[in-house]
Design a protein around this motif. Structure first.
Motif, PDB file in Angstrom:
ATOM      1  N   VAL A   5      19.292 -23.974  12.472  1.00 11.96           N
ATOM      2  CA  VAL A   5      18.189 -24.543  11.696  1.00 11.96           C
ATOM      3  C   VAL A   5      18.619 -24.600  10.235  1.00 11.96           C
ATOM      4  O   VAL A   5      19.195 -23.636   9.714  1.00 11.96           O
ATOM      5  N   LYS A   6      18.360 -25.725   9.619  1.00  7.98           N
ATOM      6  CA  LYS A   6      18.612 -25.909   8.189  1.00  7.98           C
ATOM      7  C   LYS A   6      17.267 -25.961   7.485  1.00  7.98           C
ATOM      8  O   LYS A   6      16.404 -26.762   7.854  1.00  7.98           O
ATOM      9  N   VAL A   7      17.071 -25.116   6.474  1.00  7.10           N
ATOM     10  CA  VAL A   7      15.781 -25.025   5.796  1.00  7.10           C
ATOM     11  C   VAL A   7      15.985 -24.989   4.295  1.00  7.10           C
ATOM     12  O   VAL A   7      16.977 -24.433   3.792  1.00  7.10           O
ATOM     13  N   TRP A   8      15.038 -25.590   3.570  1.00 10.18           N
ATOM     14  CA  TRP A   8      15.141 -25.608   2.114  1.00 10.18           C
ATOM     15  C   TRP A   8      13.761 -25.773   1.492  1.00 10.18           C
ATOM     16  O   TRP A   8      12.828 -26.273   2.124  1.00 10.18           O
ATOM     17  N   LYS A   9      13.655 -25.300   0.250  1.00 11.01           N
ATOM     18  CA  LYS A   9      12.423 -25.503  -0.510  1.00 11.01           C
ATOM     19  C   LYS A   9      12.285 -26.968  -0.866  1.00 11.01           C
ATOM     20  O   LYS A   9      13.282 -27.690  -1.010  1.00 11.01           O
ATOM     21  N   ASP A  10      11.041 -27.394  -1.002  1.00 12.81           N
ATOM     22  CA  ASP A  10      10.790 -28.782  -1.370  1.00 12.81           C
ATOM     23  C   ASP A  10      11.573 -29.142  -2.632  1.00 12.81           C
ATOM     24  O   ASP A  10      11.497 -28.441  -3.639  1.00 12.81           O
ATOM     25  N   PHE A  59      11.294 -16.718   3.459  1.00 20.60           N
ATOM     26  CA  PHE A  59      10.139 -17.524   3.064  1.00 20.60           C
ATOM     27  C   PHE A  59       9.249 -16.793   2.055  1.00 20.60           C
ATOM     28  O   PHE A  59       8.889 -15.633   2.253  1.00 20.60           O
ATOM     29  N   GLU A  60       8.906 -17.484   0.983  1.00 16.49           N
ATOM     30  CA  GLU A  60       8.024 -16.970  -0.054  1.00 16.49           C
ATOM     31  C   GLU A  60       6.620 -17.520   0.161  1.00 16.49           C
ATOM     32  O   GLU A  60       6.432 -18.576   0.770  1.00 16.49           O
ATOM     33  N   GLU A  61       5.646 -16.824  -0.370  1.00 15.52           N
ATOM     34  CA  GLU A  61       4.256 -17.250  -0.198  1.00 15.52           C
ATOM     35  C   GLU A  61       3.978 -18.563  -0.928  1.00 15.52           C
ATOM     36  O   GLU A  61       4.599 -18.881  -1.941  1.00 15.52           O
ATOM     37  N   ASN A  62       3.027 -19.319  -0.380  1.00 15.61           N
ATOM     38  CA  ASN A  62       2.502 -20.525  -1.023  1.00 15.61           C
ATOM     39  C   ASN A  62       3.612 -21.476  -1.484  1.00 15.61           C
ATOM     40  O   ASN A  62       3.619 -21.950  -2.620  1.00 15.61           O
ATOM     41  N   THR A  63       4.527 -21.732  -0.585  1.00 12.20           N
ATOM     42  CA  THR A  63       5.685 -22.572  -0.909  1.00 12.20           C
ATOM     43  C   THR A  63       5.911 -23.593   0.198  1.00 12.20           C
ATOM     44  O   THR A  63       5.807 -23.262   1.379  1.00 12.20           O
ATOM     45  N   GLN A  64       6.241 -24.817  -0.193  1.00 11.91           N
ATOM     46  CA  GLN A  64       6.526 -25.852   0.796  1.00 11.91           C
ATOM     47  C   GLN A  64       8.021 -25.876   1.106  1.00 11.91           C
ATOM     48  O   GLN A  64       8.853 -25.887   0.203  1.00 11.91           O
ATOM     49  N   TYR A  65       8.318 -25.895   2.398  1.00 10.25           N
ATOM     50  CA  TYR A  65       9.697 -25.962   2.877  1.00 10.25           C
ATOM     51  C   TYR A  65       9.857 -27.177   3.786  1.00 10.25           C
ATOM     52  O   TYR A  65       8.885 -27.748   4.301  1.00 10.25           O
ATOM     53  N   THR A  80       4.757 -25.133   5.347  1.00 11.48           N
ATOM     54  CA  THR A  80       4.224 -24.610   4.094  1.00 11.48           C
ATOM     55  C   THR A  80       3.667 -23.215   4.315  1.00 11.48           C
ATOM     56  O   THR A  80       2.784 -23.014   5.169  1.00 11.48           O
ATOM     57  N   THR A  81       4.168 -22.251   3.583  1.00 12.48           N
ATOM     58  CA  THR A  81       3.697 -20.877   3.715  1.00 12.48           C
ATOM     59  C   THR A  81       2.368 -20.700   2.985  1.00 12.48           C
ATOM     60  O   THR A  81       2.024 -21.454   2.078  1.00 12.48           O
ATOM     61  N   LYS A  82       1.628 -19.681   3.371  1.00 12.90           N
ATOM     62  CA  LYS A  82       0.322 -19.389   2.786  1.00 12.90           C
ATOM     63  C   LYS A  82       0.363 -18.018   2.115  1.00 12.90           C
ATOM     64  O   LYS A  82       1.349 -17.284   2.200  1.00 12.90           O
ATOM     65  N   ALA A  83      -0.732 -17.668   1.481  1.00 16.04           N
ATOM     66  CA  ALA A  83      -0.855 -16.338   0.894  1.00 16.04           C
ATOM     67  C   ALA A  83      -0.964 -15.301   2.005  1.00 16.04           C
ATOM     68  O   ALA A  83      -1.311 -15.622   3.148  1.00 16.04           O
TER      69      ALA A  83
END
Length: 705
Positions: free
Chosen positions: A103-108, A146-152, A174-177
């Motif tokens: 899996v390849k993942v990155w922040k928006d 993964f960090e909170e409240n962040t779109q990946y 997208t992660t949540k709080a």
């Protein structure tokens, strides 16, 4: 030492708050059931026909499901599942060939710095009715990323070969709080259960119909709860329960294509528990990549128990197809140890042990009640989520089979003892059941309005609220909230803390203050003893004989031997253990339920139900806590200097707005309150301060470094 510090700190603040809470409890609240959302005769339901006659369904069937993208053949859709905590995420998908999955993942906006994580491909041999074959179930786990409240964004590949890898399309996540969040709850989509003459074929109409409605349910759920962190599924993802014949296996994979069809699942993790229709096939564990399941406790062919943490909430999924209580207890101990300070403890499993559906609630599910209900009490579970009933129900607070009679007329309860049980309805509308023809004493609300439904659960540090809707977004049941403050303690916690002080040797207390504590504790124990079920011989019987020829249970809670079954007045056998076999069932069924013509029990009075006087219970708990706070140290005239409590001690637990038992944030002083001084000593020792001399005491080892 740390445990002692926590115990002392917490006890200092309980008395006044518990006393205040007891004023909102009513000891003789009648057990009134709310039916605001209706009961239905499922034989009159037109839901199946309404779907088939829908132009939208027919258009989707022709252009999407069977034509165009041929969604009905896509058993390989990727499924996200929660990782061990919110910083983790797990992936699983099928592929025709076996290679190195990644899996390849990155922040928006940061694709150039994408992270690539490889996983493992498990060899499988799977085929659906559309002729697609698969040789690998690919699993990838991404941890601590993964960090909170962040779109990946992410992509995946069946075979990672570096820069020339062939990647999937891009998907969003997208992660949540984690301090305040919501989840979606469904049960029994059971794709394929609506039935058709075209079953066991590529154009199986029941799978198509159920996939269509399941997708509508999930689309509405995300519309109602757009910030949902993940889905909790209470089991029976698919319908085909057999998994030995090739045709059955092909049907299961076609049904999984329907279950995994909703596009929302490319961005919404699924925490799916194992239902009785899922349990026989290894395809469940091939499609889902559940966290913390490596010990394989509670296993059947499908998989095992698993747990994960999300902020201050511990989620535990149990495989209720496995009746070995000791395995589940071992697993729950491990889960609780992973987050000992969890604000909320949530358990989900399939069997409706305190439900209200006619086929299961007082028959096969009652067998599972013997195994699983004591675990909910033992581990002080806040809410237990179940399925199997295909009807919705919400219980009162249940403790050892008793209703704890809090006043819930406001739609909420604060710092309750006992567990709230929720039984979900049908997530797809594939199958509905009638409600029992009597209302179990433990049911606060129930409905079977013959529409697909879902719930949302909102979590925060101080409350848990469940809301339930149909797949059109209309309310399906009343909202209900559990509030919790920093003064929350269960009966067992109060008793254990008191006994620790009585049996402790760190401090010599005056005889009078210790006797007051002993008297208060004795009164609380008497109340507990009055509502506690006698030792149930069936727990050991079921656990010891599970899976053996001597097992008295078959299938999913069915009673194997006719001699063990209850019998109605007409002589008809009833699929539950007869009276006198299980003390828990004697208490929770046979006080109320009768077979045959007596089922509705016109002469049944609510006061006959197993019930705990909530006010008396809370008053007794308060008396014990007040007695603890009033403990004084034996004065032997060996007086030494007593330091005041360090500032950090009084502020350590004051993040809450509840200061009912403090004076301007200072530790309370009740008489010669040794607890405050013992805690100050422990805090100082833990902080590495030199030997601290505490108050008027006899023993020189009160403060240990």
């Amino acid at each position: 030492m740390e445990e002692k510090m926590k115990r002392s700190k917490n006890l200092l603040r309980k008395g006044a708050a518990l006393a205040a809470m007891s004023t909102v409890l009513v000891s003789q609240v009648p057990l009134i059931n709310a039916f605001a959302y209706g009961e239905a005769d499922v034989s009159q339901s037109t839901f199946k026909q309404d779907t088939d006659n829908s132009a939208d369904f027919q258009n989707w069937l022709s252009n999407v499901w069977q034509g165009g993208e041929k969604a009905y053949a896509q058993t390989e859709n990727v499924a996200l599942t929660p990782g061990s905590d919110a910083a983790d995420l797990n992936f699983s998908w099928y592929s025709a060939g076996k290679g190195t999955p990644a899996v390849k993942v990155w922040k928006d906006g940061s694709k150039s710095s994408a992270k690539v994580v490889t996983g493992n491909a498990e060899a499988i041999s799977a085929e659906n009715w559309q002729g697609k074959s698969y040789s690998a179930a690919n699993k990838v786990n991404i941890a601590d990323y993964f960090e909170e409240n962040t779109q990946y964004h992410y992509q995946y590949t069946d075979n990672y070969t570096g820069d020339d890898s062939i990647w999937s399309a891009e998907y969003d996540y997208t992660t949540k709080a984690t301090d305040k969040f919501s989840v979606i709850l469904t049960g029994d989509p059971q794709v394929g259960a609506s039935g058709s003459s075209s079953d066991y074929s590529a154009n199986d109409a029941s799978v198509a119909r159920d996939a269509y409605n399941w997708n509508k349910t999930m689309q509405q759920a995300l519309k109602t709860c757009p910030d949902a962190s993940f889905l909790l599924s209470a089991g029976d993802q698919i319908n085909q329960s057999g998994a030995t014949k090739d045709n059955d296996k092909k049907t299961r994979e076609s049904e999984y294509a329907g279950y995994l069809y909703p596009s929302v699942f490319r961005s919404l993790p699924i925490a799916a528990t194992i239902g009785n229709h899922d349990m026989a096939g290894s395809d469940y564990s091939a499609h889902f990549n559940n966290p913390n399941s490596e010990d394989k406790l509670g296993s059947t062919a499908a998989g095992s128990d698993f747990y994960f943490n999300y902020g201050d909430v511990l989620f535990i999924s149990l495989n209720s197809n496995n009746r070995n209580q000791e395995e589940h207890r071992t697993f729950m101990n491990k889960a609780v140890a992973s987050n000992p300070d969890a604000k909320w403890k949530v358990v989900i499993f399939h069997s409706d042990i305190y439900g209200s559906g006619q086929p299961h609630a007082d028959t096969d599910a009652a067998t599972n009640r013997i195994v699983f209900a004591p675990l909910m009490d033992e581990f002080n579970i806040d809410i237990c989520l179940t399925g199997h009933d295909h009807t919705f129900s919400r219980s009162y607070q249940i403790l050892d089979g008793n209703v704890v009679d809090y006043d819930i007329s406001s739609g909420s309860v604060t710092n309750p003892d006992g567990t709230l049980y929720i039984t979900t309805g049908s997530g797809s509308g594939s199958k509905y059941y009638n409600l029992l023809n009597y209302t179990p004493y433990y049911i606060a609300e129930r409905t079977n309005a013959c529409l697909p439904s879902f719930s949302t659960i909102d979590f925060s540090s101080g409350s848990l609220t469940i809301k339930t809707y149909d797949y059109n977004g209309n309310k399906y049941a009343d909202d209900f909230t559990i509030n919790k403050t920093n003064t929350d303690m269960s009966v067992d916690e109060v008793i254990n803390n008191a006994e620790a002080l009585i049996n402790g040797t760190e401090v010599n207390y005056t005889e009078d203050s210790m006797n007051s504590l002993k008297d208060a504790l004795s009164a609380l124990k008497q109340i507990k003893a009055a509502y506690t079920t006698a030792s149930d011989p069936m727990i050991a019987d079921i656990t010891t004989n599970y899976g053996k020829d001597t097992d008295r249970v078959s299938g999913y809670g069915s009673v194997k031997n006719a001699a063990d079954k209850s019998t109605s007045e007409s002589g008809k056998s009833v699929n539950r253990f007869k009276k006198g076999v299980s003390t828990l069932l004697d208490k929770t069924i046979y006080i109320q339920a009768q077979e045959g013509a007596q089922a509705q029990l016109a002469d049944y009075k609510s006061e006959n139900a197993p019930k705990i006087d909530a006010k008396a219970l809370e008053d007794a708990k308060t008396a014990v806590v007040n007695a603890i706070n009033a403990l004084t140290v034996q004065d032997d005239n060996d007086t030494v200097t007593e330091p005041s409590a360090p500032a950090e001690v009084s502020s350590a637990d004051n993040s809450s707005t509840d200061n009912s038992s403090t004076d301007n944030g200072k530790a309370p002083q009740t008489g010669d309150n040794m607890l405050a001084r013992v805690y100050a000593c422990m805090a100082a020792a833990a902080a590495g301060i030199g030997a601290v001399i505490v108050g008027i005491r006899k023993k020189e080892d009160i403060c240990e470094r």
